[in-house]
Design a protein around this motif. Structure first.
Motif, PDB file in Angstrom:
ATOM      1  N   PHE A  10      32.471  28.984 -57.010  1.00  0.00           N
ATOM      2  CA  PHE A  10      31.930  27.804 -56.335  1.00  0.00           C
ATOM      3  C   PHE A  10      30.454  27.601 -56.670  1.00  0.00           C
ATOM      4  O   PHE A  10      29.758  26.874 -55.959  1.00  0.00           O
ATOM      5  CB  PHE A  10      32.089  27.947 -54.823  1.00  0.00           C
ATOM      6  CG  PHE A  10      33.523  28.039 -54.367  1.00  0.00           C
ATOM      7  CD1 PHE A  10      34.282  26.894 -54.206  1.00  0.00           C
ATOM      8  CD2 PHE A  10      34.104  29.276 -54.124  1.00  0.00           C
ATOM      9  CE1 PHE A  10      35.595  26.977 -53.785  1.00  0.00           C
ATOM     10  CE2 PHE A  10      35.419  29.367 -53.707  1.00  0.00           C
ATOM     11  CZ  PHE A  10      36.174  28.215 -53.545  1.00  0.00           C
ATOM     12  N   ARG A  11      29.996  28.205 -57.746  1.00  0.00           N
ATOM     13  CA  ARG A  11      28.571  28.140 -58.089  1.00  0.00           C
ATOM     14  C   ARG A  11      28.079  26.704 -58.248  1.00  0.00           C
ATOM     15  O   ARG A  11      27.069  26.309 -57.658  1.00  0.00           O
ATOM     16  CB  ARG A  11      28.309  28.907 -59.389  1.00  0.00           C
ATOM     17  CG  ARG A  11      26.847  28.950 -59.795  1.00  0.00           C
ATOM     18  CD  ARG A  11      26.683  29.333 -61.248  1.00  0.00           C
ATOM     19  NE  ARG A  11      27.283  28.323 -62.125  1.00  0.00           N
ATOM     20  CZ  ARG A  11      27.320  28.426 -63.458  1.00  0.00           C
ATOM     21  NH1 ARG A  11      26.854  29.513 -64.033  1.00  0.00           N
ATOM     22  NH2 ARG A  11      27.865  27.468 -64.196  1.00  0.00           N
ATOM     23  N   ASP A  12      28.781  25.910 -59.037  1.00  0.00           N
ATOM     24  CA  ASP A  12      28.330  24.535 -59.268  1.00  0.00           C
ATOM     25  C   ASP A  12      28.321  23.723 -57.982  1.00  0.00           C
ATOM     26  O   ASP A  12      27.421  22.908 -57.761  1.00  0.00           O
ATOM     27  CB  ASP A  12      29.223  23.854 -60.314  1.00  0.00           C
ATOM     28  CG  ASP A  12      28.965  24.374 -61.717  1.00  0.00           C
ATOM     29  OD1 ASP A  12      27.953  25.073 -61.906  1.00  0.00           O
ATOM     30  OD2 ASP A  12      29.774  24.090 -62.620  1.00  0.00           O
ATOM     31  N   ALA A  13      29.333  23.941 -57.138  1.00  0.00           N
ATOM     32  CA  ALA A  13      29.374  23.215 -55.869  1.00  0.00           C
ATOM     33  C   ALA A  13      28.163  23.575 -55.009  1.00  0.00           C
ATOM     34  O   ALA A  13      27.550  22.700 -54.374  1.00  0.00           O
ATOM     35  CB  ALA A  13      30.673  23.529 -55.127  1.00  0.00           C
ATOM     36  N   ILE A  14      27.788  24.857 -54.994  1.00  0.00           N
ATOM     37  CA  ILE A  14      26.635  25.292 -54.211  1.00  0.00           C
ATOM     38  C   ILE A  14      25.343  24.720 -54.802  1.00  0.00           C
ATOM     39  O   ILE A  14      24.445  24.281 -54.068  1.00  0.00           O
ATOM     40  CB  ILE A  14      26.578  26.828 -54.140  1.00  0.00           C
ATOM     41  CG1 ILE A  14      27.821  27.366 -53.418  1.00  0.00           C
ATOM     42  CG2 ILE A  14      25.313  27.298 -53.444  1.00  0.00           C
ATOM     43  CD1 ILE A  14      27.934  28.876 -53.431  1.00  0.00           C
ATOM     44  N   VAL A  15      25.267  24.691 -56.143  1.00  0.00           N
ATOM     45  CA  VAL A  15      24.081  24.130 -56.795  1.00  0.00           C
ATOM     46  C   VAL A  15      23.917  22.663 -56.423  1.00  0.00           C
ATOM     47  O   VAL A  15      22.824  22.210 -56.045  1.00  0.00           O
ATOM     48  CB  VAL A  15      24.182  24.289 -58.325  1.00  0.00           C
ATOM     49  CG1 VAL A  15      23.114  23.450 -59.030  1.00  0.00           C
ATOM     50  CG2 VAL A  15      24.020  25.748 -58.724  1.00  0.00           C
ATOM     51  N   PHE A  16      24.996  21.886 -56.509  1.00  0.00           N
ATOM     52  CA  PHE A  16      24.915  20.465 -56.172  1.00  0.00           C
ATOM     53  C   PHE A  16      24.603  20.266 -54.693  1.00  0.00           C
ATOM     54  O   PHE A  16      23.935  19.301 -54.315  1.00  0.00           O
ATOM     55  CB  PHE A  16      26.212  19.760 -56.539  1.00  0.00           C
ATOM     56  CG  PHE A  16      26.428  19.643 -58.028  1.00  0.00           C
ATOM     57  CD1 PHE A  16      25.359  19.585 -58.888  1.00  0.00           C
ATOM     58  CD2 PHE A  16      27.704  19.577 -58.548  1.00  0.00           C
ATOM     59  CE1 PHE A  16      25.533  19.477 -60.256  1.00  0.00           C
ATOM     60  CE2 PHE A  16      27.909  19.470 -59.916  1.00  0.00           C
ATOM     61  CZ  PHE A  16      26.817  19.420 -60.779  1.00  0.00           C
ATOM     62  N   LEU A  17      25.090  21.176 -53.841  1.00  0.00           N
ATOM     63  CA  LEU A  17      24.768  21.094 -52.418  1.00  0.00           C
ATOM     64  C   LEU A  17      23.271  21.306 -52.199  1.00  0.00           C
ATOM     65  O   LEU A  17      22.630  20.578 -51.417  1.00  0.00           O
ATOM     66  CB  LEU A  17      25.573  22.134 -51.641  1.00  0.00           C
ATOM     67  CG  LEU A  17      25.365  22.162 -50.119  1.00  0.00           C
ATOM     68  CD1 LEU A  17      25.837  20.857 -49.500  1.00  0.00           C
ATOM     69  CD2 LEU A  17      26.126  23.335 -49.513  1.00  0.00           C
ATOM     70  N   LEU A  18      22.692  22.269 -52.907  1.00  0.00           N
ATOM     71  CA  LEU A  18      21.259  22.518 -52.797  1.00  0.00           C
ATOM     72  C   LEU A  18      20.456  21.348 -53.349  1.00  0.00           C
ATOM     73  O   LEU A  18      19.411  20.975 -52.794  1.00  0.00           O
ATOM     74  CB  LEU A  18      20.899  23.810 -53.532  1.00  0.00           C
ATOM     75  CG  LEU A  18      21.453  25.111 -52.936  1.00  0.00           C
ATOM     76  CD1 LEU A  18      21.133  26.298 -53.829  1.00  0.00           C
ATOM     77  CD2 LEU A  18      20.898  25.331 -51.532  1.00  0.00           C
TER      78      LEU A  18
END
Length: 298
Positions: free
Chosen positions: A267-275
């Protein structure tokens, strides 16, 4: 300590890649108010140029690197001349749809006339090795990518501040109408901006292909999407913001990849976009963007 240094170099390398692509998007946007989503296809075309050159007449992998960059520059200039110049005076949405159209046409043309499967691209063997510094073994491609990003940004600064074309591009980004009234040719300025964006895309393509080792028709989609996010994060229209946004995005990705548990790493990309979304709530115009007062909403 060695692990920390390696991850730091990795973060600078990935961030540098995003910064190169984001700068290419930002320099065209600053002049034409156009988000060129066909920018990723410059990477793909550069990769296929390396593949066909290696299969036909080029035996030395080192010679493939300038072929990749030159192909991206020529392709960017052709995009401007064939696709974007006819719709230059149309609404911004028309240019955006044209960019999507160019991207889709090239992707499908490569799928139909070349292949859907990845094609191997030879790169110099020394780019795949490692270098030792004080007992630390660091990948050559990451060191080169970090250095190339610094040199490219420095070269871009010199171009924009020390050359007539660069000064004209900076002036066009402020007020294109005044630039044309001063007798500067609009076609020359815009074509120069696309050539610079193509050079930056070709430079990024070299390092992307050095890591991937293969090219496929959809290879440019994800990098240009993340470059767009980097531009938004840094502040669209700001070249410094685009470079900063690319570095921040790359650092976030590497830090999360290194620290997240294995069952959450997907879920790295999802977390990056959330940040990134959280940062834009705090700074809606981007980290280095200028705030425009639009008044209260009714």
């Amino acid at each position: 300590m060695e692990y920390v240094i390696q991850q730091a170099i990795n973060a600078l390398s990935v961030g540098g890649e995003y910064a190169l692509l984001a700068l290419g998007l930002a320099i065209v946007f600053s002049i034409m108010n156009l988000v060129n989503f066909a920018h990723g296809e410059l990477i793909t075309l550069g990769g296929y140029a390396m593949f066909f050159a290696a299969a036909t007449f080029v035996g030395n992998p080192v010679l493939l690197l300038p072929i990749c960059v030159l192909t991206a520059v020529v392709a960017a200039m052709l995009f401007e001349r064939i696709a974007f110049r006819p719709v230059r005076n149309a609404p911004a949405t028309t240019g955006l749809l044209t960019a999507f159209g160019v991207s889709i046409v090239i992707q499908n043309a490569l799928v139909i006339f070349v292949a859907t499967r990845p094609k191997p691209v030879p790169v110099p063997s020394w780019m795949q090795g490692t270098m030792s510094f004080g007992g630390f073994n660091l990948p050559v491609v990451q060191i080169l990518e970090t250095g190339a990003t610094v040199c490219a940004v420095a070269g871009l600064v010199l171009l924009l501040t020390r050359t007539n074309l660069g000064l004209a591009m900076r002036a066009a980004a402020k007020d294109f109408t005044v630039v044309r009234l001063m007798g500067i040719q609009a076609n020359r300025v815009i074509l120069g901006a696309f050539a610079v964006s193509g050079f930056l895309a070709g430079l990024a393509a070299v390092f992307i292909l050095a890591r991937r080792g293969a090219v496929d028709p959809l290879m440019g989609f994800t990098p240009v999407l993340k470059a767009f996010v980097a531009c938004v994060l840094g502040g669209f229209g700001s070249l410094l913001g685009a470079a900063a946004g690319g570095l921040v995005l790359g650092i976030l990705e590497v830090v999360l990849q290194a620290t997240l548990p294995s069952d959450v790493a997907g879920f790295r990309d999802a977390i990056v976009f959330l940040l990134v979304g959280a940062a834009l709530i705090w700074r809606p115009t981007g980290l280095l963007g200028t705030r425009a007062e639009l008044g209260d909403k009714e």
